[in-house]
Structures are given as structure tokens and as C-alpha cells.
Design a protein around this motif. Sequence first.
Motif, PDB file in Angstrom:
ATOM      1  N   MET A  84      36.393  33.753  34.304  1.00  0.00           N
ATOM      2  CA  MET A  84      37.416  32.740  34.030  1.00  0.00           C
ATOM      3  C   MET A  84      37.319  31.539  34.963  1.00  0.00           C
ATOM      4  N   ASP A  85      36.588  31.663  36.055  1.00  0.00           N
ATOM      5  CA  ASP A  85      36.374  30.526  36.959  1.00  0.00           C
ATOM      6  C   ASP A  85      35.283  29.590  36.450  1.00  0.00           C
ATOM      7  N   ASP A  86      34.540  30.022  35.446  1.00  0.00           N
ATOM      8  CA  ASP A  86      33.370  29.298  34.960  1.00  0.00           C
ATOM      9  C   ASP A  86      33.558  28.942  33.487  1.00  0.00           C
ATOM     10  N   HIS A  87      33.851  27.686  33.215  1.00  0.00           N
ATOM     11  CA  HIS A  87      34.113  27.267  31.840  1.00  0.00           C
ATOM     12  C   HIS A  87      32.900  27.478  30.937  1.00  0.00           C
ATOM     13  N   ALA A  88      31.696  27.312  31.470  1.00  0.00           N
ATOM     14  CA  ALA A  88      30.482  27.541  30.672  1.00  0.00           C
ATOM     15  C   ALA A  88      30.391  29.001  30.245  1.00  0.00           C
ATOM     16  N   ILE A 101      43.671  27.682  30.199  1.00  0.00           N
ATOM     17  CA  ILE A 101      43.817  26.518  29.320  1.00  0.00           C
ATOM     18  C   ILE A 101      42.523  26.289  28.542  1.00  0.00           C
ATOM     19  N   HIS A 102      41.401  26.353  29.242  1.00  0.00           N
ATOM     20  CA  HIS A 102      40.105  26.189  28.578  1.00  0.00           C
ATOM     21  C   HIS A 102      39.872  27.305  27.556  1.00  0.00           C
ATOM     22  N   LEU A 103      40.270  28.512  27.916  1.00  0.00           N
ATOM     23  CA  LEU A 103      40.126  29.644  27.004  1.00  0.00           C
ATOM     24  C   LEU A 103      40.860  29.386  25.692  1.00  0.00           C
TER      25      LEU A 103
END
Length: 201
Positions: free
Chosen positions: A40-44, A89-91
Motif C-alpha cells: 500500500m506504500d507503493d502506488h505502482a 485513496i489510490h486503491l
Amino acid sequence: MKILLIGATGTLGSEVATALEKSGHEIVRASRRGPVRVDMDDHASIDALFETVHDLDAVVCCAASGSLTRLDSDDDITAGLQGKLLGQIHLLRRAMRHLRDGGSVTLTGGVFDRLIPGASFTAVVNTGLEAFVEAAAIEMPRDLRVNIVSPGWVAETLASMGPEVRKSLDLEGTRGTLAADVARAYVEAVEGGAQGQAFRP
């Protein structure tokens, strides 16, 4: 339903997986380690996850966490912001593109029954997440839903801290809620019709 569960190997995530399976759902378990990986710390990493897992009815995130950091500390506070707040949020933004019509995303926040030293930055993350979910709900397309489960202290987490740590955090006498009981709120969020709601088990 086919449900992607992020953080499935953790204390809470494992109980959520068990509760959802008992309801007859197919669970795709994702975590930092294991056959289906995500950080979850890595958007990629989140982007890559949705390239490999398809045909989802729901996404549940139990992975993100934020540590207690005292206000006068020089400790890095961005970890909680990056993983728990911005990561979730990105998820949601990625999940919206991959869920079947009428699907749902359930995020994880948190709440303190009383304030303790070190909780100020965590309060920013949790309050921000709840406000985000409420606002994002009106923008969800294709009858998609988003909700958040905001538990207090989980009993198993408190027990793992040990008495000295609990004393230093002024948590002596705090019992917490069993993870299995918290898990029922996730089942309700996934199976019910709530939209933009914060569940506080």
C-alpha cells in the motif's frame, strides 16, 4: 462474490477473510508477501495488482496502518500518510475501473475512544479517510459503493504490545474489540447497501 482482500495475512485481515468465506464468497488474498502481492506504500504495486486480478465484485483493504507518533517527535510521519491515507485513496481510484457494476470498496480507518499521546497524526489520517469516503461516495459510477470501517483498538493488537508498551501509551485497562467481532462490520459493508458510511464496530 469474488472479493479482493488486501492485508489478508494480518490480525484483522485473516478474520475478515474467514468471515467472508463463511458467507460463501471467493476471497483473493493479497499482502506484501505471498502469491498475490501488493504494498500500500507503493502506488505502482497497486496498479500492478489490478493487472493480474480480474472480475471482482468487491475490494476490501485491511492492510494500511499508521503508527503513534508524539507531536514533539522528529519521527517520520509521512509513512502513515503515504500508506494508510494516500494508498487507500489510490486503491479506490484504481478499483473503480476494475470492479463489476454494483461492486464495492471497503477501506479501513480507525477511531480512539479517548485521545492518547501520539494520536494526533493518526487522527489526521483517520479523519481524512472518513471525510474522503463520504465525499467520494457521490462520485462513484455504475452503482459502485465505497464505505469505511473504523474500529477502535483491536484486542489482539493490544495484547501483542505487552504491558510495558500499553503502560507507556496510557492504555492500561483498555480491552479492545476482538478481531472476529470487528470483521462482522466488513461483511456488513460488503453485503449490504450502505454508501459513504463509516462503520464503527
